[in-house]
Write a protein that holds these residues in place. Structure first.
Motif, short mmCIF file in Angstrom:
data_model
loop_
_atom_site.label_atom_id
_atom_site.label_comp_id
_atom_site.label_asym_id
_atom_site.label_seq_id
_atom_site.Cartn_x
_atom_site.Cartn_y
_atom_site.Cartn_z
N PHE A 23 -73.98 72.47 -73.72
CA PHE A 23 -74.01 71.75 -75.00
C PHE A 23 -73.19 72.47 -76.08
O PHE A 23 -72.46 71.82 -76.84
CB PHE A 23 -75.45 71.58 -75.47
CG PHE A 23 -76.23 70.54 -74.72
CD1 PHE A 23 -75.75 69.24 -74.63
CD2 PHE A 23 -77.42 70.85 -74.10
CE1 PHE A 23 -76.46 68.26 -73.94
CE2 PHE A 23 -78.14 69.89 -73.41
CZ PHE A 23 -77.66 68.59 -73.32
N LEU A 24 -73.30 73.78 -76.16
CA LEU A 24 -72.65 74.52 -77.25
C LEU A 24 -71.13 74.45 -77.16
O LEU A 24 -70.45 74.25 -78.17
CB LEU A 24 -73.12 75.98 -77.24
CG LEU A 24 -74.55 76.21 -77.74
CD1 LEU A 24 -74.95 77.66 -77.53
CD2 LEU A 24 -74.68 75.83 -79.20
N VAL A 25 -70.60 74.62 -75.96
CA VAL A 25 -69.14 74.66 -75.84
C VAL A 25 -68.53 73.26 -76.02
O VAL A 25 -67.33 73.13 -76.28
CB VAL A 25 -68.74 75.27 -74.47
CG1 VAL A 25 -68.86 74.25 -73.35
CG2 VAL A 25 -67.33 75.84 -74.52
N ASN A 26 -69.36 72.23 -75.92
CA ASN A 26 -68.88 70.85 -76.10
C ASN A 26 -69.48 70.18 -77.34
O ASN A 26 -69.45 68.95 -77.45
CB ASN A 26 -69.25 70.02 -74.86
CG ASN A 26 -68.55 70.51 -73.61
OD1 ASN A 26 -67.33 70.47 -73.51
ND2 ASN A 26 -69.34 70.97 -72.63
N ALA A 27 -69.99 70.98 -78.26
CA ALA A 27 -70.74 70.44 -79.39
C ALA A 27 -69.97 69.40 -80.19
O ALA A 27 -70.53 68.37 -80.60
CB ALA A 27 -71.18 71.59 -80.31
N ASP A 28 -68.68 69.63 -80.40
CA ASP A 28 -67.90 68.70 -81.22
C ASP A 28 -67.62 67.38 -80.52
O ASP A 28 -67.23 66.40 -81.15
CB ASP A 28 -66.59 69.35 -81.66
CG ASP A 28 -65.70 69.72 -80.49
OD1 ASP A 28 -66.24 70.20 -79.46
OD2 ASP A 28 -64.48 69.54 -80.57
#
Length: 241
Positions: free
Chosen positions: A224-229
């Motif tokens: 989730f964090l690395v794809n947040a945007d």
């Protein structure tokens, strides 16, 4: 992004490097103290595992090939287990289990599942671990069984014993997350790197706290964090579909 023959060559070199590492690790110098040895050996092993897992992402573009990798890999895993090769089988196991996860993801290819499934499996892993279930990550050096096909052994340096292990579920759902990342416009390669870093973080926590650490929540968080945007677009697709 590297594509075509260059991408194939890079993937092959990565797989060769991963296999070479697990074969060479028992010959590397012994590290002291034990906690440092566990952290270094497990971290290097995790990098090797995720190099293999990352191959599933582009292979999923050709579903029959992904099925072939999963089924052929299962036969190899069975043969390697009979041979008792221990950590030498880890790269093949990583590819096989993550390919099985990729097949699962292709069968349940929906934006809503790409958002909900990581949360669900993370919650199950937390409950299982802290309710007293066996954590598949990183025991003390030498305390995991050799030749166990139900875990991915991470070889210790200089001892011929496992420094720790990752469970099948970790490799399977890493494959699931990578296929979702590729199919839904996220960042599969960055996701693979982030999940490797998250797994190394689990090593550090296990060594520092001396407590079972569930890995799947950290893998889900990395996803989730690395794809947040890019998650808002995925949320819109889920709401529309």
């Amino acid at each position: 992004m590297v594509r075509g023959p260059a991408a194939v060559l890079a993937a092959l070199l990565g797989l060769v490097a991963a296999q070479a590492y697990v074969l060479v690790a028992p010959q590397l110098p012994v590290i002291t103290p034990v906690d440092t040895s566990i952290f270094v050996a497990c971290s290097c092993g995790i990098v090797a595992v995720f190099v293999c897992v990352a191959v599933v992402s582009p292979v999923s573009d050709v579903p029959p090939l992904l099925w072939l990798v999963a089924l052929g890999g299962a036969l190899l895993v069975a043969a390697l287990n009979v041979a008792g090769l221990g950590a030498a089988a880890t790269p093949i196991e990583a590819i096989t289990y993550s390919a099985a996860g990729g097949v699962f993801a292709l069968g349940l290819l929906a934006p809503s599942l790409a958002l909900a499934l990581p949360v669900f499996v993370a919650a199950i892993d937390v409950v299982s671990t802290f309710a007293g279930g066996p954590s598949e990550v990183l025991a003390n050096a030498g305390q995991t069984r050799l030749g166990d096909p139900l875990s991915l052994e991470l070889p210790d340096w200089g001892t011929g014993l496992p420094a720790g292990r990752l469970g099948i579920s970790d490799a399977v759902f890493a494959g699931v997350f990578l296929v979702y990342a590729r199919r839904f416009g996220l960042r599969p390669w960055a996701t693979a790197v982030a999940m490797a870093v998250a797994s190394i973080g689990a090593v550090a926590l296990k060594v520092g706290l001396d407590h079972a650490i569930p890995v799947l929540p950290l893998l889900a968080a990395a996803y989730f964090l690395v794809n947040a945007d890019r998650l808002p677009a995925l949320l819109r697709a889920a709401s529309e579909g």
